[in-house]
Design an enzyme around this catalytic site. Structure first.
Site, PDB file in Angstrom:
ATOM      1  N   LYS A 283       0.854  -1.190   0.000  1.00  0.00           N
ATOM      2  CA  LYS A 283       0.000   0.000   0.000  1.00  0.00           C
ATOM      3  C   LYS A 283       0.893   1.243   0.000  1.00  0.00           C
ATOM      4  O   LYS A 283       1.871   1.299   0.744  1.00  0.00           O
ATOM      5  CB  LYS A 283      -0.898  -0.029   1.243  1.00  0.00           C
ATOM      6  CG  LYS A 283      -2.094   0.887   1.160  1.00  0.00           C
ATOM      7  CD  LYS A 283      -3.152   0.514   2.183  1.00  0.00           C
ATOM      8  CE  LYS A 283      -4.332   1.449   2.094  1.00  0.00           C
ATOM      9  NZ  LYS A 283      -5.475   1.020   2.887  1.00  0.00           N
ATOM     10  N   GLU A 369     -19.588  -5.378  10.307  1.00  0.00           N
ATOM     11  CA  GLU A 369     -20.560  -4.595  11.076  1.00  0.00           C
ATOM     12  C   GLU A 369     -21.640  -5.474  11.696  1.00  0.00           C
ATOM     13  O   GLU A 369     -22.085  -5.223  12.826  1.00  0.00           O
ATOM     14  CB  GLU A 369     -21.201  -3.525  10.184  1.00  0.00           C
ATOM     15  CG  GLU A 369     -20.262  -2.383   9.789  1.00  0.00           C
ATOM     16  CD  GLU A 369     -19.320  -2.701   8.636  1.00  0.00           C
ATOM     17  OE1 GLU A 369     -19.433  -3.797   8.051  1.00  0.00           O
ATOM     18  OE2 GLU A 369     -18.460  -1.853   8.320  1.00  0.00           O
ATOM     19  N   ARG A 397     -25.635  -2.009   7.157  1.00  0.00           N
ATOM     20  CA  ARG A 397     -25.327  -3.404   6.851  1.00  0.00           C
ATOM     21  C   ARG A 397     -25.751  -4.343   7.980  1.00  0.00           C
ATOM     22  O   ARG A 397     -25.892  -5.534   7.788  1.00  0.00           O
ATOM     23  CB  ARG A 397     -23.827  -3.525   6.600  1.00  0.00           C
ATOM     24  CG  ARG A 397     -23.440  -4.859   6.088  1.00  0.00           C
ATOM     25  CD  ARG A 397     -22.081  -4.838   5.469  1.00  0.00           C
ATOM     26  NE  ARG A 397     -22.119  -4.387   4.101  1.00  0.00           N
ATOM     27  CZ  ARG A 397     -21.114  -4.539   3.245  1.00  0.00           C
ATOM     28  NH1 ARG A 397     -20.020  -5.129   3.626  1.00  0.00           N
ATOM     29  NH2 ARG A 397     -21.215  -4.113   2.021  1.00  0.00           N
TER      30      ARG A 397
HETATM   31  C1  LIG Z   1     -18.887  -2.016   4.934  1.00  0.00           C
HETATM   32  C2  LIG Z   1     -17.711  -1.077   5.034  1.00  0.00           C
HETATM   33  N1  LIG Z   1     -17.146  -0.859   6.233  1.00  0.00           N
HETATM   34  C3  LIG Z   1     -16.085  -0.015   6.318  1.00  0.00           C
HETATM   35  C4  LIG Z   1     -15.594   0.601   5.223  1.00  0.00           C
HETATM   36  C5  LIG Z   1     -14.451   1.600   5.333  1.00  0.00           C
HETATM   37  N2  LIG Z   1     -13.280   1.157   4.582  1.00  0.00           N
HETATM   38  C6  LIG Z   1     -12.973   1.631   3.370  1.00  0.00           C
HETATM   39  S1  LIG Z   1     -11.596   0.950   2.729  1.00  0.00           S
HETATM   40  C7  LIG Z   1     -11.357   0.024   4.102  1.00  0.00           C
HETATM   41  C8  LIG Z   1     -10.153  -0.871   4.186  1.00  0.00           C
HETATM   42  C9  LIG Z   1     -10.117  -1.836   3.087  1.00  0.00           C
HETATM   43  O1  LIG Z   1      -8.948  -2.595   3.200  1.00  0.00           O
HETATM   44  P1  LIG Z   1      -8.502  -3.491   1.984  1.00  0.00           P
HETATM   45  O2  LIG Z   1      -9.656  -4.212   1.429  1.00  0.00           O
HETATM   46  O3  LIG Z   1      -7.356  -4.315   2.441  1.00  0.00           O
HETATM   47  O4  LIG Z   1      -8.051  -2.445   0.885  1.00  0.00           O
HETATM   48  P2  LIG Z   1      -6.762  -1.495   0.886  1.00  0.00           P
HETATM   49  O5  LIG Z   1      -7.263  -0.124   1.226  1.00  0.00           O
HETATM   50  O6  LIG Z   1      -5.768  -2.013   1.873  1.00  0.00           O
HETATM   51  O7  LIG Z   1      -6.252  -1.573  -0.500  1.00  0.00           O
HETATM   52  C10 LIG Z   1     -12.361   0.240   5.041  1.00  0.00           C
HETATM   53  C11 LIG Z   1     -12.429  -0.379   6.367  1.00  0.00           C
HETATM   54  C12 LIG Z   1     -16.231   0.350   3.999  1.00  0.00           C
HETATM   55  N3  LIG Z   1     -15.847   0.935   2.873  1.00  0.00           N
HETATM   56  N4  LIG Z   1     -17.278  -0.494   3.939  1.00  0.00           N
END
Ligand SMILES: Cc1ncc(C[n+]2csc(CCOP(=O)(O)OP(=O)(O)O)c2C)c(N)n1
Length: 639
Positions: A283, A369, A397
């Protein structure tokens, strides 16, 4: 002379395919620079996009998008995808009013196969698309790209479980950067780390051999040998194998040649089941300030490209999030039963502050969630006081868990609902529009909304004291209005509002953070000789019936206002008055709520203007209502 850029020649994936594979590395570098420069101007998600530059190029180089379907999970990493799928000239309008969305959006481009922003939907939607393709004998490929963080959500497993059983032709790319917004949590995360520990990336030759030997009919002939080889090479992949997926990896996600060879293999394979390709990326890759920062520049404001320094607007007042977290910390110092829970959003919800003080009482459950809510319900049955700190939009959700596990059992789970109302650049997927409606309709619940940060403190205090039923309090994104904070002993009387300013002709009954706008409108109305009362309901459930009746009996007009959809506070007031027969008296009552549409991203001020919920709109509503006559239809039929 200025060096010719490959990116200048690439507007669509078809242009990309005209380039030599050896030039793609340079193109990827240019794409990375363009992404950094863009986000330095627009703000937004940076780390995730930087991590998938090579993967984006390789996917569009190998697959025949948009016929082959590419589905990005969350969609926050899709800015580079947008740049090479026809949106380069608009990329600097990202997240602005009238500009490109910060997530994938079907309306925006045929290359955005499926709209997202909430995580972990990609495998389910991809499976639906894959099944539709097979039903209509279409052989195009379907590829979902999902992060290791998004893999912590139940939906991802539900989809894999289903895909494995259906033997669907589906490609899932697991983009493993060992990061969510914060460090990832949970057994799956440890499992993925275990898959990588002590292992080198497989070479193209090995993986190619693996895929061809496993997937072609030669496999049958040499089953014994291939199986042995397979066991050797994918020994860590058993969980995915057990779920019915063919697993290959880990693969270096920044090596374009490796990625392209493997994706070509995967694309052309005759294998008819789901495959999971485990790609390892970094990242923030390629931008030092991002690579070195704790959150890898997950979400940033505008910044200086040279130094990486972000110019976050400084505010004299504390954010609502901080006020909530600091207040909860104060309570938890004396009350050991208080527990903080977040679904992968420790910094966004202030649970990081709580967790620093009370590491053993803060639980980051991952992007989960539904689980967060039922986990809290379980804790509450044992006499603990769980606070689920969650954005309004993400609580959607977990609605069945709120109803079935919390409300029906009347368990004292506390919901600290952040980002209530319109949130600005993240747009409609992140707006907190529905929680007043979906919570106030539930028996047993106490539903509060803070009109400023002082009332937020009082609501936290009140929620701590509510031990006999579920409670929720909502507060907006951003900073408070600058009022002094009360101490933690100030508890609200349940179901009691307050009169902020007394008038005689018009009453504005506020619920939530539009209070300042109501006061502005009231002073303009007063100046016009229209004496205006402003009251703050504080509770949507239970309603302050006495306050509502007083306002109705002593004013010509009652206007309710809230930052939420139809079915919320105003609807409850209407229902109450209607049940009391109040409309028979010709009372002029109006509600101000969100319009019946999803409002695209813009500045919060502009979004509220569009929604008709700023001081000008309130003033106008009052003037129009005073002028209006009650229309009683003469016939029984409306035209
Ligand atoms: C249902 C939900 N909960 C929380 C979030 C907030 N959120 C956005 S990106 C993220 C992290 C995602 O991590 P990953 O899938 O590993 O992607 P990366 O950003 O590391 O590439 C979170 C928790 C979301 N988008 N949707």
């Amino acid at each position: 002379m200025k060096e010719k850029k490959f990116l200048d020649q690439v507007n669509y994936p078809s242009d990309l395919k005209k380039l030599h594979q050896k030039d793609l590395k340079q193109l990827a570098n240019e794409l990375r620079d363009e992404l950094i420069n863009t986000v330095s101007i627009t703000g937004g998600h940076l780390g995730a996009g930087l991590g998938v530059i090579e993967l984006t190029v390789a996917l569009h180089y190998v697959f025949d998008t948009p016929k082959d379907k590419l589905i990005w999970d969350v969609g926050h990493q899709a800015y580079p995808h947008k740049i090479i799928t026809g949106r380069k000239d608009r990329i600097r309008t990202l997240r602005m009013g009238g500009g490109l969305s910060g997530f994938t959006k079907r309306k925006e481009s045929e290359y955005d196969t499926f709209g997202a922003a909430h995580s972990s939907t990609s495998i389910s939607s991809a499976l639906g698309i894959a099944v539709a393709k097979s039903l209509s004998n279409n052989s195009n490929r379907v590829v979902a790209v999902i992060g290791d963080g998004a893999m912590s959500a139940g939906m991802a497993y539900e989809a894999m479980n289903n895909a494995g059983a259906m033997k669907s032709k589906l490609i899932v790319i697991l983009n493993d950067n060992d990061m969510s917004i914060s460090p990832p949590v949970g057994a799956m995360s440890s499992y993925l780390t275990k898959l990588l520990t002590g292992r080198v990336y497989f070479s193209v030759r090995e993986i190619t051999k693996l895929i061809t030997s496993f997937l072609s009919k030669r496999f049958k002939d040499k089953a014994g040998k291939a199986e042995e080889f397979l066991r050797d090479i994918v020994s860590g992949g058993t969980l995915f194998n057990e779920l019915g997926f063919y697993y290959a990896g880990p693969i270096d996600g920044h090596n374009l040649d490796t990625l392209i060879s493997i994706l070509k293999n995967v694309k052309n394979s005759k294998y008819n089941g789901p495959m999971l390709i485990h790609v390892v990326t970094k990242k923030g890759k390629g931008y030092k300030p991002a690579e070195e920062s704790g959150d890898k520049y997950h979400g940033v404001g505008k910044f200086n490209v040279r130094t990486g320094e972000q110019n976050k607007p400084k505010s004299k007042t504390a954010s609502y999030t901080k006020v909530f977290a600091n207040t909860l910390v104060k309570h938890a110092e004396n009350d050991t039963k208080i527990i903080g829970i977040t679904g992968a959003m420790p910094s966004g919800t202030g649970m990081d502050i709580f967790g620093k003080k009370f590491p053993e009482r803060m639980f980051d459950v991952g992007i989960a969630e539904q689980h967060a809510v039922t986990f809290a319900a379980g804790l509450s049955t044992e006499g603990y006081k769980p606070f689920v700190a969650i954005y309004s939009t993400f609580l959607q959700r977990a609605y069945d868990q709120v109803v079935h596990d919390v409300a029906i059992q009347n368990l004292p789970v506390r919901f600290a609902i952040d980002r209530a109302g319109l949130v600005g650049a993240d747009g409609p997927t992140h707006a907190g529009s529905f929680d007043i409606t979906y919570l106030s309709t539930l028996p047993n619940f106490v539903v509060m909304a803070a009109s400023d940060e002082a009332d937020l403190v009082r609501m936290v205090n009140t929620a701590v004291s509510i031990n006999d039923r579920p409670s929720a309090f909502r507060y907006p994104r951003g900073n408070g209005v600058g009022v002094e904070l009360p101490n933690i002993n100030e508890i609200l009387e349940i179901g009691k509002g307050r009169v902020i300013k007394k008038g005689s002709k018009v009453a504005i009954l506020n619920f939530g953070a539009r209070l300042q706008e109501c006061l502005k409108a009231a002073s303009k109305l007063d100046a016009k000789g229209i004496s205006t009362t402003v009251a703050d309901a504080r509770f949507a459930k239970p309603l302050d019936q006495k306050l509502i009746l007083d306002l109705c009996l002593n004013h010509e007009v009652l206007i309710t206002i809230e930052e939420g959809s139809i079915g919320g506070f105003g609807s409850h007031v209407f229902q109450f008055l209607s049940d009391r027969g109040f409309f028979d008296n010709g009372l002029k009552i109006r509600s101000m709520i969100f319009p019946d549409e999803f409002i695209d991203q813009d500045t919060p001020e502009k979004m509220y203007q569009k929604a008709g919920l700023n001081s000008e709109a309130i003033e106008q509503k009052v003037l129009d209502t005073l002028k209006s006559n009650i229309v009683i239809p003469k016939t029984k039929q409306f035209k």
